[in-house]
Design an enzyme around this catalytic site. Structure first.
Site, short mmCIF file in Angstrom:
data_model
loop_
_atom_site.label_atom_id
_atom_site.label_comp_id
_atom_site.label_asym_id
_atom_site.label_seq_id
_atom_site.Cartn_x
_atom_site.Cartn_y
_atom_site.Cartn_z
CG LEU A 21 1.35 -7.37 -0.23
CD1 LEU A 21 1.27 -8.08 -1.58
CD2 LEU A 21 2.62 -7.77 0.49
CG ASP A 22 5.38 -1.65 -0.07
OD1 ASP A 22 5.58 -1.49 -1.28
OD2 ASP A 22 6.13 -2.32 0.67
CD GLN A 23 1.17 3.20 -5.22
OE1 GLN A 23 1.30 3.99 -4.28
NE2 GLN A 23 0.75 3.58 -6.41
CB THR A 50 5.45 -5.03 -2.04
OG1 THR A 50 6.51 -4.31 -1.40
CG2 THR A 50 5.65 -6.51 -1.82
#
Length: 247
Positions: free
Chosen positions: A111-113, A115
């Site tokens: 998951l991106d930072q 999210t």
């Protein structure tokens, strides 16, 4: 196929009961009804013995994970945390949530930072490989708050597909939860694992993401997990996840 009976192994009903399938008597009933298979064979003999580590056991087509050394966790990743166990730049990573566990765990996908939400951690290499391999098209579901008033027609556009800088992209399912003049809430399910795919798709159609939460990974749902907390994925929940990727 070879005979699944392992003379030096444990009784099948005992292995099933120990792994949460039911009481030993209930497990004997499942075996007698032909609902249990071992290494691809339907087993009806109550005297069957199996290797609890090496034998592949299914009940009603759902895999029973009998290797106690394997662990899969669901973690609610808070925003601001990167999806690596350790980060070279000193940013907060995932290891802080499993420091007390003896197993060496790996994150399943990313998951991106910015999210938040559900991410899986596991030491089961084959399960991890399959969950992240494009062949198995594992779906993930997100709830997003996006800029602007979203119309119902946008779902059809995204389900047909749009073009991003790295190629075509489409969602499997789109649900408009709430629409208001300044922002809207949408539910998106897709199986693509491309970097920041939800954010890039919504920006492309004119509704940049303000907040993004992953609610479901394959068959595992975030449920009542709070940010920074974990729970073990086991029993029928783990079995359903394994079935999704043909284990």
């Amino acid at each position: 196929m070879t005979d699944p009976h392992v003379p030096t192994g444990e009784r099948l009903q005992k292995v099933l009961a120990r792994n949460g399938v039911g009481s030993r008597r209930a497990c004997e009933g499942l075996i007698a009804q032909g609902r249990v298979s071992v290494d691809g064979h339907v087993v009806r003999e109550l005297g069957t013995r199996v290797d609890p580590v090496a034998s592949v056991i299914h009940v009603d087509g759902i895999r029973v994970q009998t290797d106690s050394s394997l662990l899969t966790l669901a973690l609610y990743k808070p925003p601001g945390v990167v999806s690596t166990m350790y980060d070279d730049m000193g940013r907060p990573g995932l290891v802080q949530y499993v420091e007390d566990r003896p197993e060496r765990l790996y994150h399943v996908g990313r998951l991106d930072q910015d999210t938040e939400g559900l991410i899986l951690l596991s030491n089961d290499g084959e399960l991890t490989h399959r969950l992240t391999h494009p062949k198995y098209e594992v779906p993930k579901t997100y709830i997003a708050r996006v800029e602007g008033s979203v119309t119902r027609g946008l779902g059809r556009v995204l389900e047909r597909g749009i073009t991003l800088e790295d190629g075509p992209a489409r969602v499997d399912r789109f649900v408009l939860r709430e629409s208001a003049p300044r922002n809207s809430i949408v539910e998106i399910t897709l199986h693509s694992g491309r970097n920041r795919i939800v954010r890039r798709m919504m920006a492309e159609v004119g509704h940049p993401v303000m907040e993004l939460v992953r609610m479901k990974f394959g068959t595992v749902v975030v449920g009542h997990l709070k940010p920074g907390k974990t729970r073990v994925v086991a029993g029928s929940e783990l079995g359903a996840l394994m079935k999704l990727v043909d284990l």
